[in-house]
Design a protein around this motif. Sequence first.
Motif, PDB file in Angstrom:
ATOM      1  N   GLU A 114      41.040  43.349  36.031  1.00  0.00           N
ATOM      2  CA  GLU A 114      40.441  42.072  36.406  1.00  0.00           C
ATOM      3  C   GLU A 114      39.296  41.693  35.480  1.00  0.00           C
ATOM      4  O   GLU A 114      38.952  40.512  35.356  1.00  0.00           O
ATOM      5  CB  GLU A 114      39.968  42.092  37.864  1.00  0.00           C
ATOM      6  CG  GLU A 114      38.736  42.948  38.134  1.00  0.00           C
ATOM      7  CD  GLU A 114      39.090  44.369  38.523  1.00  0.00           C
ATOM      8  OE1 GLU A 114      40.265  44.760  38.332  1.00  0.00           O
ATOM      9  OE2 GLU A 114      38.200  45.095  39.013  1.00  0.00           O
TER      10      GLU A 114
ATOM     11  N   ASN B 171      40.038  39.018  32.792  1.00  0.00           N
ATOM     12  CA  ASN B 171      40.067  37.603  33.146  1.00  0.00           C
ATOM     13  C   ASN B 171      38.680  37.067  33.470  1.00  0.00           C
ATOM     14  O   ASN B 171      38.549  35.907  33.850  1.00  0.00           O
ATOM     15  CB  ASN B 171      40.995  37.375  34.350  1.00  0.00           C
ATOM     16  CG  ASN B 171      42.191  36.522  33.990  1.00  0.00           C
ATOM     17  OD1 ASN B 171      42.280  36.003  32.887  1.00  0.00           O
ATOM     18  ND2 ASN B 171      43.103  36.366  34.921  1.00  0.00           N
TER      19      ASN B 171
ATOM     20  N   ASP C 173      46.388  39.840  36.128  1.00  0.00           N
ATOM     21  CA  ASP C 173      45.312  40.227  35.214  1.00  0.00           C
ATOM     22  C   ASP C 173      45.846  40.973  33.999  1.00  0.00           C
ATOM     23  O   ASP C 173      45.264  40.883  32.908  1.00  0.00           O
ATOM     24  CB  ASP C 173      44.292  41.105  35.948  1.00  0.00           C
ATOM     25  CG  ASP C 173      43.459  40.317  36.946  1.00  0.00           C
ATOM     26  OD1 ASP C 173      43.012  39.215  36.595  1.00  0.00           O
ATOM     27  OD2 ASP C 173      43.265  40.788  38.080  1.00  0.00           O
TER      28      ASP C 173
ATOM     29  N   ARG D 281      46.689  39.175  30.570  1.00  0.00           N
ATOM     30  CA  ARG D 281      45.652  38.903  29.577  1.00  0.00           C
ATOM     31  C   ARG D 281      45.731  39.874  28.407  1.00  0.00           C
ATOM     32  O   ARG D 281      45.196  39.608  27.316  1.00  0.00           O
ATOM     33  CB  ARG D 281      44.284  38.974  30.261  1.00  0.00           C
ATOM     34  CG  ARG D 281      43.091  38.781  29.367  1.00  0.00           C
ATOM     35  CD  ARG D 281      43.129  37.493  28.601  1.00  0.00           C
ATOM     36  NE  ARG D 281      43.258  36.320  29.447  1.00  0.00           N
ATOM     37  CZ  ARG D 281      43.542  35.119  28.998  1.00  0.00           C
ATOM     38  NH1 ARG D 281      43.785  34.936  27.706  1.00  0.00           N
ATOM     39  NH2 ARG D 281      43.633  34.097  29.821  1.00  0.00           N
TER      40      ARG D 281
ATOM     41  N   LYS E  21      45.640  32.681  37.514  1.00  0.00           N
ATOM     42  CA  LYS E  21      45.641  33.726  36.490  1.00  0.00           C
ATOM     43  C   LYS E  21      46.921  33.685  35.662  1.00  0.00           C
ATOM     44  O   LYS E  21      46.897  33.890  34.440  1.00  0.00           O
ATOM     45  CB  LYS E  21      45.471  35.096  37.143  1.00  0.00           C
ATOM     46  CG  LYS E  21      44.073  35.352  37.694  1.00  0.00           C
ATOM     47  CD  LYS E  21      43.992  36.699  38.397  1.00  0.00           C
ATOM     48  CE  LYS E  21      42.597  36.978  38.905  1.00  0.00           C
ATOM     49  NZ  LYS E  21      42.508  38.282  39.615  1.00  0.00           N
TER      50      LYS E  21
ATOM     51  N   ARG F 116      39.911  29.849  32.466  1.00  0.00           N
ATOM     52  CA  ARG F 116      38.783  30.207  33.312  1.00  0.00           C
ATOM     53  C   ARG F 116      37.515  30.190  32.479  1.00  0.00           C
ATOM     54  O   ARG F 116      37.427  30.851  31.440  1.00  0.00           O
ATOM     55  CB  ARG F 116      38.992  31.581  33.942  1.00  0.00           C
ATOM     56  CG  ARG F 116      37.947  31.933  34.985  1.00  0.00           C
ATOM     57  CD  ARG F 116      38.214  33.296  35.580  1.00  0.00           C
ATOM     58  NE  ARG F 116      37.214  33.654  36.580  1.00  0.00           N
ATOM     59  CZ  ARG F 116      37.120  34.854  37.129  1.00  0.00           C
ATOM     60  NH1 ARG F 116      37.964  35.808  36.769  1.00  0.00           N
ATOM     61  NH2 ARG F 116      36.188  35.103  38.023  1.00  0.00           N
TER      62      ARG F 116
END
Length: 728
Positions: free
Chosen positions: A140, A143, A180, A183, A423, A433
């Motif tokens: 996480e 992100n 997540d 990413r 996400k 974000r």
Amino acid sequence: MRHSPAGSPAQQDSTGPGLREAADAVLARLVGVEGARLRTDQWRAIEALVAERRRALVVQRTGWGKSAVYFVATALLRAAGSGPTVIISPLLALMRNQIDAAGKAGIRARSINSANAEEWETVRAEVAAGDVDVLLVSPERLNNPEFRDTVLPSLAATTGLLVVDEAHCISDWGHDFRPDYRRLRTMLAELPAGVPVLATTATANARVTADVAEQLGTGTDSAEALVLRGTLDRQSLRLAALRLPDAAHRLAWLDDHLDELPGSGIIYTLTVAMAEEVAAHLSARGHRVTAYTGRTEGADRQAAEADLLANRVKALVATSALGMGFDKPDLGFVVHLGSPSSPIAYYQQVGRAGRGVEHAEVLLLPGAEDEAIWRYFASLAFPPEAQVRQTLDVLAAAGRPLSLPALEPQVELRRSRLETMLKVLDVDGAVRRERGGWTATGRPWSYDTERYAWVARQREAEQQAMRAYVTLTGCRMEYLRRQLDDEQAAPCGRCDNCTGHRFPADVSQAALDAARGELVRTGTAVEPRKMWPTGLPATGIDLKGRIPAGELAEPGRALGRLSDIGWGNRLRPLFAPGTPDAPLPADVLDAVVTLLADWSRGPGGWATGAPDAARRPVGVVTVASRARPQLVRSLGEHIARVGRMPLLGAVTSAEPAPSRSNGARRVRALYESLGLPEETAALVRANPGGILLVDDFTETGWTLALAARALRRAGADAVLPLVLAVQG
């Protein structure tokens, strides 16, 4: 461990026998066994990473030694002058285990995750100074805008090895997709040429393996990723399944037979409510068990893990929160009280057992509630295109970043599902974000209908595979291995079907009576809503902040939770799609009366002479149901008759509120729809005191909150909610 200076012997000797000897020496320190040598595939992966600077995917069974690959590779790369290894790791339990393991080989490991925010600056400084060999990062963090924009670029530029642990989470074809992880594509694309990458997992079928391998190639024109896939057989595991008549027999079986299982282990349940219920019952029956769920506080989790590692408890009663990464080599058993929806998820969880012992028991106790729970979690999948487009339109129109609380009232999605969707859109390039929230990028984006439909069909196929596993007559290990596309799958000769040795189905009368008493025990707390959802004024509803004391509901009661194995199993059929509306059965009505009696005599109850006389109910008001009017009416009438109170009427609704929407949207719909007829309001005013507010079930608590507000504003001194069931 510091960098060796450029041109040092360690740096020059990057291939050949010398590298293998150095690798085995690191392994010996890591495992504490002099003369230990790497397995063939372990060495091949290390050679690819250190000598060839390749990208590799290792798919090997739990306990095979995947962590040894990246720790040995880290030691060799650091000695050769490379930067620190960055490990993307999904669970805090795994991080704690990995940091301890690394220290055995003289490797200094640190972590950045949600549980140690106060250490982040210190850790970053240590990394910059070259004092950290391994940095473990929770997915996480990838992100998080600040981490993504300020930390991630420097990590990508300086890392010597990138490791993606539990790499099946990258793929939405897999059973445990986590947005997540997507990413990582950005980080892979930004890695300098020649930086090796290792992805590891124990639970990937052929399609997931191919997908992860393809994603590993992001940002490079070099040869395809090296894939090392081994047999998934676990020779220590004895798999079995036992079908028992009902939930009481399953709970009694655990009570009678838990101490007969070898060593200490894990009892997995499908929901938090089940884990807490089962742990409480077994503890009351004298067993040393502890609940472990996503609701367990961090410090309590660590204490529970430590107790299991030290064999101070017989078992943790856990949800999937205790899954990937928990490492106890001598774990003697895994019991599932309820069937997971995927053979791959099931294989992953049973893989916690028997890693360092010759024999471990694995038992599945399927339940009647399993499929209802599967359906509930399936309903949380990626939203339909219309909802996605609506969210993109709202972000585009805003012209500024919108936080989740600001965005939530304007879309038809609950916050957790909304965040997961954003996400995915972030990785797809449709949103970004930023500090302050989310913005639309304006880039073209297409809804991959075919892919999402295929994933949904895959989930259905996995559920059917688990149904088949329960009734299987062939080898269970072979079946699970084939579900993971293990080409070497063959009969294990150890499971209940191979040997004919079955767990006994008998339970003692004492254990069965105790289990039945537990499962018919009535009463689940229904906590009132105390704060209005953020963003309501933006929708034209002038409600915000704390709900005034004069408009609050009191703490309420429910007969049970739909997800538990007691009243949940009895109530669930009443709410199942297609069940015709009808008055409540006598046994349910009797249980409600018992619940009311217990409630009245409990702490602060009106039958105890509590000083707050306003809480004493003087009348009953129902929440009129559009789907189950006879059921709710029969409940309200029975309570009024038995309690010798008047039935004052009902809170009505012009139309049903959206059941899957977020809090703000639901409150807005209820605010515009719920009404208190004047004749009911007049009767409330004429009967000062508390009101029992009766409904069939509650999921979010907002219907009860709005109905209580209306009754309090009409003159009720207190509103005590009473429902049959709590969803969740």
